[in-house]
Design an enzyme around this catalytic site. Structure first.
Site, PDB file in Angstrom:
ATOM      1  N   HIS A 142      13.039  -4.366 -25.448  1.00 18.91           N
ATOM      2  CA  HIS A 142      13.764  -4.892 -24.290  1.00 18.91           C
ATOM      3  C   HIS A 142      13.018  -4.556 -22.998  1.00 18.91           C
ATOM      4  CE1 HIS A 142      17.394  -5.572 -21.704  1.00 18.91           C
ATOM      5  NE2 HIS A 142      16.864  -4.575 -21.009  1.00 18.91           N
ATOM      6  N   GLU A 143      12.583  -3.315 -22.863  1.00 22.48           N
ATOM      7  CA  GLU A 143      11.881  -2.906 -21.649  1.00 22.48           C
ATOM      8  C   GLU A 143      10.512  -3.571 -21.543  1.00 22.48           C
ATOM      9  OE1 GLU A 143      13.521  -1.523 -19.456  1.00 22.48           O
ATOM     10  OE2 GLU A 143      15.217  -0.797 -20.627  1.00 22.48           O
ATOM     11  N   HIS A 146      10.972  -6.920 -20.082  1.00 23.61           N
ATOM     12  CA  HIS A 146      11.027  -6.928 -18.614  1.00 23.61           C
ATOM     13  C   HIS A 146       9.618  -6.964 -18.018  1.00 23.61           C
ATOM     14  CE1 HIS A 146      15.220  -6.622 -17.608  1.00 23.61           C
ATOM     15  NE2 HIS A 146      15.414  -5.537 -18.332  1.00 23.61           N
TER      16      HIS A 146
END
Length: 290
Positions: A142-143, A146
Site C-alpha cells: 500500500h505504501e 503511494h
C-alpha cells in the site's frame, strides 16, 4: 499516509510567517492595488510553502516519529523487511526507498519523499509484532503504491494552488476591511494586517477540506496498488486487522496520526478533514475488485 497533517501544518505556518515578514518589510504595499501582480506574488509564495514541505518531508517524518533507518539488518525480521520492500519496489518499477521502523505500539506505516525514486517507507514496531507476514507485506505494498503513484508530488501541486488562492483572497479581504471598516486610505493599516491573518487561518482550514478529499481518493488508489502487488486477500486482511485495532490508543502526536495507513475515526463535519476513508468503505472497494 502518515504525512498529510504535518504537510498541511507546515504550509499554513509558511503562509502566516510569510505574511508577517512581508508586512514588516513593506512588500505588500506594492501588490495591494494590482490584482494581477498580487496573484503572481501569491502563486510564488504559495507554491514555495508547498515545495518546502515536499523537499523536507523525509526529514520531518524521521524526526517526528523517531524512525530508525535500516542500513545493516541486525535481525531476520529487519532482513525480511528490506527484502520485501526491495521486491515490491522492483515490481512497482521504482527505486528502492529507505526503510525504517518507528517506535509506536499502534499499527501504522507511512511513505514519504519528494519523488518516487527518493522515498522513505517506515512501519511501526507494533505493526511488525502483531501483523502476519502477509499482512505486513500488504501494508508495505500500500505504501509503495503511494510512492509509485506520485501522490506526494501531486499533493504538493494541489497544495500550491490552494495556498495561492488562500493568500490572494485573504489579501483582498484584508484590503476591504482596512478601507471599509477602518476607513484607512493611506496604504495598509493594522486592520489589513489583522484581517489578512484571520482570513488566512479560516481559508486555510477550508482549503484543507479540498486537500483531505484528494487524500481520501488516493487511499483507494493505494489500496488497489497494494492488492495488485500483495494480493487482494492480503490487503483486505490487513485492513480488517486495522479495523479490529481501532480502539487502540494512538501514541503519536495528533498532527501525525493521519499520516499512516490507519487514519483513525471522525464523525460529522470532522469527517471532512479525514485523510482516510472509513475502513469499511476501503474493504468494500477491494471486494468489488474481486
Amino acid at each position: 499516509m502518515m504525512r498529510i497533517m504535518l504537510f498541511l501544518a507546515t504550509n499554513l505556518a509558511v503562509l502566516i510567517i510569510a505574511s508577517i515578514t512581508l508586512k514588516l518589510l513593506g512588500v505588500d504595499r506594492f501588490t495591494g492595488q494590482n490584482h494581477g501582480s498580487l496573484l503572481i506574488f501569491c502563486a510564488v509564495f504559495g507554491f514555495a510553502g508547498s515545495l518546502v514541505s515536499l523537499f523536507i518531508s523525509k526529514w520531518m517524518a524521521k524526526m517526528s516519529t523517531g524512525t530508525q533507518i535500516i542500513t545493516q539488518p541486525r535481525t531476520r525480521h529487519e532482513q525480511w523487511l528490506l527484502q520485501t520492500v526491495e521486491e515490491l519496489s522492483r515490481e512497482a518499477g521504482i527505486k528502492m526507498p529507505e526503510v525504517g521502523i518507528f517506535p509506536a505500539y499502534e499499527s501504522n506505516a507511512f511513505a514519504t519523499g519528494w519523488n518516487k525514486n527518493d522515498a522513505l517507507v517506515a512501519v511501526s514496531q507494533g505493526l511488525l509484532e502483531r501483523f502476519s507476514p502477509d499482512e505486513v507485506r500488504a501494508v508495505l505494498a500500500h505504501e509503495i503504491g503511494h510512492v509509485a503513484n506520485g501522490d506526494m508530488v501531486t499533493l504538493a501541486l494541489i497544495q500550491g494552488v490552494v495556498n495561492t488562492f488562500v493568500m490572494f483572497f485573504a489579501r483582498i479581504f484584508g484590503s476591504f476591511v482596512d478601507k471599509a471598516i477602518f476607513k484607512n486610505e493611506d496604504g495598509h493599516g493594522i486592520g489589513y494586517f489583522i484581517a489578512t491573518i484571520f482570513a488566512e487561518l479560516v481559508l486555510g482550514i477550508l482549503a484543507s477540506i479540498i486537500v483531505m478529499w484528494f487524500s481520501r481518493k488516493r487511499e483507494f488508489k493505494a489500496d488497489e496498488a497494494g492488492a495488485r502487488l500483495a494480493g487482494t486477500g492480503a490487503m483486505i486482511a490487513a485492513l480488517q486487522r486495522l479495523r479490529a485495532e481501532q480502539g487502540v490508543p494512538v501514541q503519536m502526536p495528533d498532527s501525525l496520526t493521519a499520516f499512516g495507513i490507519n487514519g483513525g475515526l471522525k464523525n460529522g463535519l470532522a469527517g471532512l478533514l479525514m485523510t482516510h476513508p472509513p475502513l469499511e468503505d476501503r474493504i468494500e472497494a477491494l471486494r468489488r475488485l474481486g
